[in-house]
Design an enzyme around this catalytic site. Sequence first.
Site, PDB file in Angstrom:
ATOM      1  N   GLY A  29      17.959  80.334  -8.371  1.00  0.00           N
ATOM      2  CA  GLY A  29      18.261  81.032  -7.133  1.00  0.00           C
ATOM      3  C   GLY A  29      19.735  81.339  -6.966  1.00  0.00           C
ATOM      4  N   GLY A  31      21.146  82.512  -4.157  1.00  0.00           N
ATOM      5  CA  GLY A  31      21.455  82.613  -2.742  1.00  0.00           C
ATOM      6  C   GLY A  31      22.613  81.703  -2.382  1.00  0.00           C
ATOM      7  N   PHE A  32      22.759  81.426  -1.087  1.00  0.00           N
ATOM      8  CA  PHE A  32      23.854  80.583  -0.632  1.00  0.00           C
ATOM      9  C   PHE A  32      23.870  79.238  -1.350  1.00  0.00           C
ATOM     10  CE2 PHE A  32      23.548  83.091   3.472  1.00  0.00           C
ATOM     11  CZ  PHE A  32      24.753  83.753   3.279  1.00  0.00           C
ATOM     12  N   VAL A  96      10.725  83.085 -12.162  1.00  0.00           N
ATOM     13  CA  VAL A  96      10.182  81.802 -12.601  1.00  0.00           C
ATOM     14  C   VAL A  96       8.664  81.815 -12.471  1.00  0.00           C
ATOM     15  CG1 VAL A  96      10.167  79.311 -12.208  1.00  0.00           C
ATOM     16  CG2 VAL A  96      12.295  80.601 -11.949  1.00  0.00           C
ATOM     17  N   GLU A 184      19.154  90.092  16.954  1.00  0.00           N
ATOM     18  CA  GLU A 184      20.131  91.030  16.403  1.00  0.00           C
ATOM     19  C   GLU A 184      19.483  92.372  16.076  1.00  0.00           C
ATOM     20  OE1 GLU A 184      23.211  87.779  14.435  1.00  0.00           O
ATOM     21  OE2 GLU A 184      21.567  88.576  13.233  1.00  0.00           O
ATOM     22  N   ASP A 314      16.966  76.293   1.928  1.00  0.00           N
ATOM     23  CA  ASP A 314      15.780  76.359   2.777  1.00  0.00           C
ATOM     24  C   ASP A 314      14.531  75.782   2.140  1.00  0.00           C
ATOM     25  OD1 ASP A 314      17.374  77.621   4.598  1.00  0.00           O
ATOM     26  OD2 ASP A 314      16.575  79.623   4.267  1.00  0.00           O
ATOM     27  N   ALA A 327      22.409  79.333   7.083  1.00  0.00           N
ATOM     28  CA  ALA A 327      23.343  79.503   5.975  1.00  0.00           C
ATOM     29  C   ALA A 327      24.178  78.254   5.718  1.00  0.00           C
ATOM     30  CB  ALA A 327      24.254  80.703   6.242  1.00  0.00           C
ATOM     31  N   GLN A 328      24.699  77.634   6.773  1.00  0.00           N
ATOM     32  CA  GLN A 328      25.569  76.474   6.585  1.00  0.00           C
ATOM     33  C   GLN A 328      24.855  75.297   5.905  1.00  0.00           C
ATOM     34  OE1 GLN A 328      28.729  75.340   6.657  1.00  0.00           O
ATOM     35  NE2 GLN A 328      29.278  77.507   6.765  1.00  0.00           N
TER      36      GLN A 328
END
Length: 436
Positions: A29, A31-32, A96, A184, A314, A327-328
């Site tokens: 992955g 991502g973040f 994967v 948003e 996540d 995100a954090q």
Amino acid sequence: MSADPSPRGEPAGTSITDADPRPHVVVLGAGFAGLAAVRALRGAPVRTTLVDRHSYSTFQPLLYQVATGALNPGDITYGARGFAAHTGASFRKGEVETVDPETRTITLDVGPDLHYDYLVIANGVTTNYFGVPGAAENAYPIYTRAEALAVRDRMTGYLERIAATGERRGASVVVVGGGATGVEMAGTLAELRNSVLPDRYPELDPSEVNVVLVEMTDKILPPFAPKLREYASEQLRARGVELRLETAVQEVKPGSVVLADGSEIEAQMTIWATGVAAHDEVGKWGLRQGRGGRIVVGGDLRVPEHPEILVAGDVGVIEDDPLPQLAQPALQTGQHAGRTIRRLVAGQPTERFRYKDKGTMATIGRGSAIADIAHGPKLTGVLAWLIWMFVHIFALLGNRNRILVSLGLTFRYLAQRRGVMVVGDPEDRAPSRRPA
């Protein structure tokens, strides 16, 4: 926490995978969490391979800006291969198919299998439709780059058809989910309806365009303080967003949303911004899963049954201390996973992960945002909006992306009526359900 000299009991610093004596770390992955893990392993006495189905990493918090035409997808994506090279890792593009914890083998859809000494699973999650009939077929999620583009193309296509045919029907949009993404998205759509449509699409009466936000609980943005939630609700209503709280969705049809009370809302587009779950493939890897299919880990982020496997972001959940899927936490768990592997290779004991809450933010629209800063003030309005802009731009990878996003958001919010909307190929089709 315990210290393992090596995942199979060999002397620290050896590898079972090939002639290279360094342990092989595979990170799933980009991502973040995955990028944070790779960055934390930079300079460590290991070989690191980053794996992702795409050749780029996506900055997910700004996907709704791509979906609503302020930014191009390239503005919020960054090459995964370049990132890997910069941090001393290698990159494998592939999806994967299987992970075998017993043989420590990963099978990809393209190329040879990968063998690992340590594995970091950070492949994120996907949209959860909670079994709502028609949602997977008819609603538009915005969790990936491809999904954001599908929303943009659907919206553009419908407006262009109105302009060409003179059709007088409005273009109602239903946004399902009162979290940050839903708020948003709804706020941005309402602002576009109010400021851009009159100039760009005079054939469409803005009063006929309805933006409806549906949330099954009695409040939007539940993680925020009450006064921030109230401010956000007021700002949405001021922009003309209709809030339907304590309202569950019973079914999503091609042109409408059926609510639990039996009423039906017309919707030329339904945006699904609620709920995530692990990818179905994760359930085939033989690892214990909790709610939402998240892989259960111990306090040091290792899988208890397979301590050479760590889970970040996540897709993982600490059994006695679940973290928010933001995100954090993803960044911090990714960093901790990389540091834990460094400790294991050095023969040192692992440490429990400690989450440092830095607060959270959400924007409602131009000059309007909320910021709940940990151990600090609770901000609303222009100041919160400026902080939101700064934090998101600073968090992007690459100066090019920072410059382009700065320009794009400046045009959107400071010259909104005249700002150019980024458009794609208008399409009027059902969204693809394959994860992107």
